[in-house]
Scaffold this motif. Structure first.
Motif, PDB file in Angstrom:
ATOM      1  N   GLU A 151      -9.797  -7.151  -3.835  1.00 23.41           N
ATOM      2  CA  GLU A 151     -10.002  -5.672  -3.189  1.00 23.41           C
ATOM      3  C   GLU A 151      -8.982  -5.181  -3.367  1.00 23.41           C
ATOM      4  O   GLU A 151      -7.461  -5.674  -3.701  1.00 23.41           O
ATOM      5  N   VAL A 152      -8.497  -4.227  -4.262  1.00 20.28           N
ATOM      6  CA  VAL A 152      -7.400  -3.076  -5.563  1.00 20.28           C
ATOM      7  C   VAL A 152      -7.037  -2.566  -3.718  1.00 20.28           C
ATOM      8  O   VAL A 152      -7.625  -1.508  -3.559  1.00 20.28           O
ATOM      9  N   LYS A 153      -5.697  -1.884  -4.272  1.00 22.36           N
ATOM     10  CA  LYS A 153      -5.071  -1.550  -3.120  1.00 22.36           C
ATOM     11  C   LYS A 153      -3.761  -0.567  -3.713  1.00 22.36           C
ATOM     12  O   LYS A 153      -3.307  -1.044  -5.043  1.00 22.36           O
ATOM     13  N   ASP A 154      -3.694   0.699  -3.781  1.00 23.16           N
ATOM     14  CA  ASP A 154      -2.948   1.532  -4.171  1.00 23.16           C
ATOM     15  C   ASP A 154      -1.658   1.236  -4.090  1.00 23.16           C
ATOM     16  O   ASP A 154      -1.300   0.592  -3.019  1.00 23.16           O
ATOM     17  N   THR A 155      -0.604   1.413  -4.597  1.00 20.06           N
ATOM     18  CA  THR A 155       1.013   0.844  -4.379  1.00 20.06           C
ATOM     19  C   THR A 155       1.163  -0.647  -4.992  1.00 20.06           C
ATOM     20  O   THR A 155       3.104  -0.832  -5.321  1.00 20.06           O
ATOM     21  N   THR A 156       0.230  -0.945  -4.935  1.00 18.15           N
ATOM     22  CA  THR A 156       0.600  -2.725  -5.803  1.00 18.15           C
ATOM     23  C   THR A 156      -0.776  -3.418  -6.224  1.00 18.15           C
ATOM     24  O   THR A 156      -1.621  -2.910  -6.624  1.00 18.15           O
ATOM     25  N   THR A 157       0.058  -3.688  -7.229  1.00 17.18           N
ATOM     26  CA  THR A 157      -1.310  -4.941  -8.122  1.00 17.18           C
ATOM     27  C   THR A 157      -1.153  -6.284  -7.506  1.00 17.18           C
ATOM     28  O   THR A 157      -1.927  -6.802  -8.325  1.00 17.18           O
ATOM     29  N   PHE A 158      -1.292  -6.558  -6.146  1.00 16.04           N
ATOM     30  CA  PHE A 158      -1.559  -7.506  -6.083  1.00 16.04           C
ATOM     31  C   PHE A 158      -2.520  -6.888  -5.270  1.00 16.04           C
ATOM     32  O   PHE A 158      -3.181  -5.775  -5.088  1.00 16.04           O
ATOM     33  N   THR A 159      -3.805  -7.993  -5.408  1.00 12.35           N
ATOM     34  CA  THR A 159      -5.256  -7.565  -4.511  1.00 12.35           C
ATOM     35  C   THR A 159      -5.297  -8.427  -2.915  1.00 12.35           C
ATOM     36  O   THR A 159      -4.340  -9.438  -2.776  1.00 12.35           O
TER      37      THR A 159
END
Length: 571
Positions: free
Chosen positions: A392-400
């Motif tokens: 799952e991709v989330k805005d504000t970060t390159t962590f998933t």
């Protein structure tokens, strides 16, 4: 006494008092001489500049960044930096090292020899970023290569140690051997770190073994713990938030932090700036201009033992910028070694890029045409549904984030096309294993069409994401044909692309040309529904197996916290 240049009546930033003083500034042989007023009459300048109404500050110093992130060669990159007041950088070329190893690093050093900006380098310590068990790269950097590269004059640090799991869990790891060799033989070289979300005993172990800086994205509590434990913090833009700035101000932590850019896309560089952009942002978030300048000049210079940079004082390099407005940090001139290299009121003539990389660097994508059959997740034909592991991709970060869902199965093939999810695939492109790995993606990513790239951190294999097989093979094959780059496709039509034929990650075009093409790629990805502050970096880091939480390489899905491969299908 004869001097080359005298700048009269100017407000000069003094790094040692962190304040501006009114002075005349004299320069001789590329270095500052006398900064004062009382005895300036004893000087005979060849040239005089009236600095009334302007501010003089040291040239900006960026000690953690990657030239390859701009997708440009060092010369094109240097030409753009000068306009933004950046006169010194420390680049960590692990991107090109993942393709061409030590030769790639040496060619980047060679490509920077004629640049106006001082470009220093760190030895890539994590090539591959994890190990050959988790990703396939074009080459590797081992202890033998480390020792050879440390002989290069422009190498001044050990580049970011990314495989923190190895450091804290395996005292015999390659990372530990690198750290120990540098500590024992090059004690003045900084050892740079990369340890997102690491806390407690694990963080203490990472620092204990010798890694005493971090540049990754953090909360206030993580920043506090790092500084409490003696770490130097390099603050990139996504960490430059109001709560962190307020924490630094409240605790007067200016000696322990520096502003860095890490990764800057070409369109952002051309349109928004570089380290100067972060200085302006820090000021806008409440930091005094003097302190923002301090952590973009003096503390980074001290971190890298660049004692002749970052301050305006006798004997220091005369690298400086003139500002029209302090609060807005508006640059009117840039000087390098006492020579004007940029004037906003004059036509800016960029230095010609005459350097070319070896021929094989332009032929590094060793892949045949991709067929749709390669994009099928196959399971037991008797199954009607399967439980899947999804990124799952989330805005504000390159962590998933790792999530789970059930998908339908049709004739033994997972029906991802008619699901809410995208398929993501990685094809090994260095001509070694011919691996292909498949996964599923959701969140703030594309909702239709496809995007393909060889600019996939850090192994730079071919990465493709899409909502249907036709668009995926169209995008992937376009990148293969271009010998690297980015391509965005929808309904069979190419919406935008950029060719990156040097190692599959760089272009020898001007920064303006690269910026225009990257901007079009960014807009095309957003048109497909990619809802992220930096969709290009978000996609490219989906394959980075040292960045939490779930990523993908040519070997498969990687659960980063455990450093192991996990299946897309959960039996």
């Amino acid at each position: 006494m004869d001097v080359d240049l005298l700048i009269k009546n100017i407000d000069v930033f003094n790094s040692y008092f962190k304040k501006f003083v009114k002075a005349h500034v004299s320069i001789l042989n590329g270095k500052f001489l006398y900064i004062g007023i009382n005895e300036a009459y004893k000087l005979c300048p060849a040239k005089v500049i009236d600095g009334k109404g302007k501010y003089l500050v040291p040239g900006l110093v960026d000690v953690h960044m990657h030239i390859e992130s701009s997708m440009a060669t060092p010369m094109s990159f240097s030409n753009e930096l000068i306009k933004n007041g950046v006169t010194t950088v420390v680049s960590e070329p692990h991107e090109i090292a993942n393709v061409f190893g030590i030769e790639g690093v040496k060619e980047m050093i060679n490509a920077a020899k004629e640049c106006v900006v001082d470009i220093f380098y760190g030895v890539p310590s994590s090539v591959p970023s994890t190990s050959s068990k988790l990703e396939t790269t074009g080459d590797e950097i081992g202890l033998k290569e480390l020792k050879e590269l440390l002989n290069e004059k422009k190498i001044i640090c050990l580049g970011e140690v990314m495989n923190y799991m190895d450091v804290i869990n395996d005292p015999n790891s390659k990372s530990i051997s690198f750290i120990q060799y540098v500590k024992n033989n090059y004690p003045n070289h900084a050892i740079e770190g990369h340890c997102p979300k690491l806390i407690g005993l694990d963080l203490a172990k990472f620092i204990f073994y010798g890694v005493d800086s971090d540049h990754t994205q953090h909360s206030v509590s993580e920043i506090k713990e790092r500084i409490l434990n003696g770490m130097f913090i390099e603050i990139q833009e996504k960490t430059l938030t109001k709560d962190i700035i307020e924490f630094i101000i409240e605790n007067e932590l200016y000696e322990h932090v520096a502003l860095v850019t890490d990764d800057v896309m070409a369109d952002s560089l051309v349109n928004k700036g570089h380290l100067n952009k972060l200085v302006k942002k820090a000021i806008s978030l409440g930091m005094k201009p003097e302190n923002a300048i301090y952590i973009a000049t003096f503390t980074p210079s001290r971190r890298m033992k660049l004692s002749d940079k970052g301050s305006v004082a006798p004997g220091k390099c005369a690298d400086f910028i003139l500002l029209n407005d302090l609060e807005k940090f508006s640059i009117s001139h840039t000087f390098k070694d006492g020579i004007e290299v940029y004037n906003k009121d004059k036509e800016y003539v960029i230095k010609e890029n005459k350097f070319t990389f070896p021929a094989k660097f332009y032929e590094s994508v060793h892949l045949s045409k991709i067929e749709k059959e390669a994009l099928q997740i196959k399971v037991n034909k008797e199954k009607l549904k399967v439980k899947c592991r999804i990124m799952e991709v989330k805005d504000t970060t390159t962590f998933t984030r790792e999530i789970f869902d059930e998908l339908n199965v049709v004739d033994g093939i997972v029906d991802w096309v008619n699901s809410p999810y995208c398929l993501i695939a990685v094809f090994e492109r260095h001509g070694k294993s011919k691996n292909v790995a498949l996964g599923l993606v959701t969140g703030d990513t594309i909702k239709h069409g496809s995007v393909a790239t060889t600019y996939a951190h850090d192994h730079h294999n071919l990465l493709v994401i899409g909502k249907n097989p036709d668009d995926m093979v169209r995008a992937a094959n376009a990148v293969i044909q271009n010998q690297g780059g980015y391509c965005v496709v929808n309904s069979g039509q190419v919406l935008a692309e950029i060719e990156l034929p040097i190692a599959g990650i760089l272009s020898d075009c001007s920064m303006d040309e690269i910026g225009q093409k990257v901007g079009k790629v960014r807009m095309a990805m957003e048109k497909l529904g990619y809802n992220h502050y930096n969709p290009i970096m978000s996609l490219s880091t989906m394959s980075l197996p040292v960045s939490p939480e779930l990523k993908i390489t040519d070997m498969g899905l990687i659960r980063v916290s455990e450093g192991k491969i996990v299946d897309v299908i959960i039996e």
